[in-house]
Structures are given as structure tokens and as C-alpha cells.
Scaffold this active site. Structure first.
Site, short mmCIF file in Angstrom:
data_model
loop_
_atom_site.label_atom_id
_atom_site.label_comp_id
_atom_site.label_asym_id
_atom_site.label_seq_id
_atom_site.Cartn_x
_atom_site.Cartn_y
_atom_site.Cartn_z
N LEU A 53 12.04 -18.55 -7.63
CA LEU A 53 13.32 -18.39 -7.99
C LEU A 53 13.80 -17.06 -7.34
O LEU A 53 12.92 -15.83 -7.46
CB LEU A 53 13.69 -18.19 -9.90
CG LEU A 53 13.71 -19.59 -10.69
CD1 LEU A 53 13.70 -18.45 -11.81
CD2 LEU A 53 15.42 -19.66 -9.75
N ASP A 54 15.12 -16.61 -6.94
CA ASP A 54 15.38 -14.87 -6.40
C ASP A 54 14.95 -14.23 -7.47
O ASP A 54 14.95 -14.18 -8.34
CB ASP A 54 17.18 -14.82 -5.95
CG ASP A 54 17.60 -15.94 -4.41
OD1 ASP A 54 16.22 -16.04 -4.11
OD2 ASP A 54 18.85 -16.45 -4.87
N ARG A 55 14.54 -13.31 -6.65
CA ARG A 55 14.47 -12.01 -7.59
C ARG A 55 15.54 -11.70 -8.94
O ARG A 55 15.26 -11.52 -9.74
CB ARG A 55 14.22 -10.54 -6.94
CG ARG A 55 13.51 -9.32 -7.55
CD ARG A 55 13.54 -8.48 -6.85
NE ARG A 55 12.47 -7.35 -7.44
CZ ARG A 55 13.02 -5.95 -7.13
NH1 ARG A 55 13.07 -5.69 -5.09
NH2 ARG A 55 12.19 -5.00 -7.55
#
Length: 227
Positions: A53-55
Site C-alpha cells: 500500500l502506498d505510504r
């Protein structure tokens, strides 16, 4: 402490906060906290991230608890056997539903097929002047990516001119600045709502769902959208 939303002998899932990296990275010298290390210390076991998951994205984040399950679940992801759903707040009013079929380039320039389906859940118009317009319009959508490319949902919605609020660099900088100055809000409004798949070991149908984080909920309140 991370919120654990699912756990069995071989899998565990948490509700990842916005802004938390999944694991250590050479591009993240500015932080010392990572979901992998926090969860490992929290449960006292080695964990293996099943996906990314993106930051800036919050929501369902799945880990395996042994290397064999890690291999099985990674294969399931690569074969698109895992259904994922995301919630996003976008600039402008979107169509009731749509499919974005738009290839995305990797860092090396290679084009990859990328497909995202979406449904509009709610439309909002608030008394917030923007540019030449006296109001601002937004949409809450449910996105269902059929492929899993880097920043796919973010890039796809930017491609159809409905960028995600709070997204940098794919979003609208003017809208992001407007939200930060008006509402003191700079969270990217993308939430990994749920994942569903057949358990590689038991063959049971597994459905994991994560509640919205507080800043996403506050954004919906600003927009007058009820979940």
C-alpha cells in the site's frame, strides 16, 4: 499499536494508518516507523508483507506469518485472484460508473496493461470558491482495480481528470493547497476498504474490511457525505 482486523495461524491483516510506510525503503530516510516492524513487535512473530500500500494510503494491509504462505498469497495476488476495493474522494463529479483502461509505464519505460473499474457512491458540492467557480465539486467513489500496477488508482483517476484529493504528485496541487489552507487537511483520500480471496490453505472464502481513518471521516463530514 496497529488495529488487527483479521488473524489466523498463517495470515494477519491490519488497518494501516495514512502516512505509515509498509517497510524500510531507501527513499524514506525521514522516518523510523514501519508497519512491518510495528506489527512484528506487537505480535512477537516474523511477518511477511503480502502486498503493498502506498505510504499515503490507509486501510487493509495483509501479511503472511510464514514463508510458505507468503509464496502462496503472493502467487494469488500475481494471478489476480484477490479482489480489492478502495474508497477515494475525487475532484469534480464523476460518471455513475466507469472503467479506466489505460496502460501505465514502469520506471524503465515498459508499458503495462492497467484496468480499474469504479462506481460513484456520492456527489458533493460545497460553498468553497475555486478558480472561476463559486463552489467546489467532489465525488466519493468505490474503485475496483483489476490489475495491480504502481500507483494505479492514483494515476488512473488523474488520467480521467478526477484526481484524488491530497494526492501528490498525481493530484491537483491547487485543490490540495485549498484543502490544506481551508481545512488544515492534507491526508490523501484513498482508503483500501476491503480484500476478498479464497484462503490458500483452507479454501475458505475470506473477506477483510477496514474502517475509515479519522481524517478520511472528517473529509466526508466536510463534504456532507454520510457513510
Amino acid at each position: 499499536m496497529l488495529e488487527i482486523i483479521y488473524q489466523d495461524d498463517e495470515l494477519i491483516a491490519v488497518n494501516k494508518p495514512h502516512g505509515l510506510l509498509v517497510h524500510r525503503s531507501s527513499i524514506a530516510a525521514d522516518t523510523s516507523e514501519f508497519a512491518l516492524q510495528i506489527l512484528r513487535d506487537q505480535i512477537g512473530k516474523t511477518v511477511y508483507p503480502a502486498h503493498r500500500l502506498d505510504r499515503k494510503t490507509g486501510g487493509v494491509l495483509l501479511f503472511s506469518l510464514n514463508k510458505e504462505m507468503d509464496s502462496l498469497i503472493q502467487t494469488a495476488f500475481s494471478l489476480n485472484k484477490i479482489k480489492k476495493e478502495y474508497l477515494a474522494v475525487l475532484r469534480g463529479h464523476t460518471d455513475p460508473e466507469g472503467t479506466i483502461d489505460y496502460p501505465l509505464k514502469k520506471d524503465n519505460g515498459t508499458l503495462q496493461e492497467a484496468l480499474t473499474h469504479y462506481q460513484t457512491i456520492s456527489l458533493s458540492e460545497i460553498d468553497l470558491p475555486f478558480g472561476k467557480f463559486p463552489t467546489s465539486r467532489y465525488s466519493l467513489v468505490l474503485a475496483k482495480p483489476q490489475t495491480g500496477r504502481m500507483h494505479q488508482i492514483r494515476r488512473h483517476f488523474a488520467h480521467i481528470f478526477h484526481p484524488i484529493i491530497g494526492d501528490r504528485p498525481h493530484g491537483c496541487n491547487k485543490q490540495n493547497k485549498l484543502w490544506k489552507e481551508t481545512f488544515q487537511h492534507d491526508t490523501m483520500l484513498l482508503h483500501a476498504k476491503s480484500i476478498e480471496f479464497q484462503h490458500p490453505r483452507t479454501q475458505e472464502n475470506i473477506h477483510m474490511q477496514a474502517n475509515l481513518q479519522s481524517e478520511f471521516t472528517r473529509a466526508l463530514e466536510i463534504l456532507g457525505i454520510r457513510q
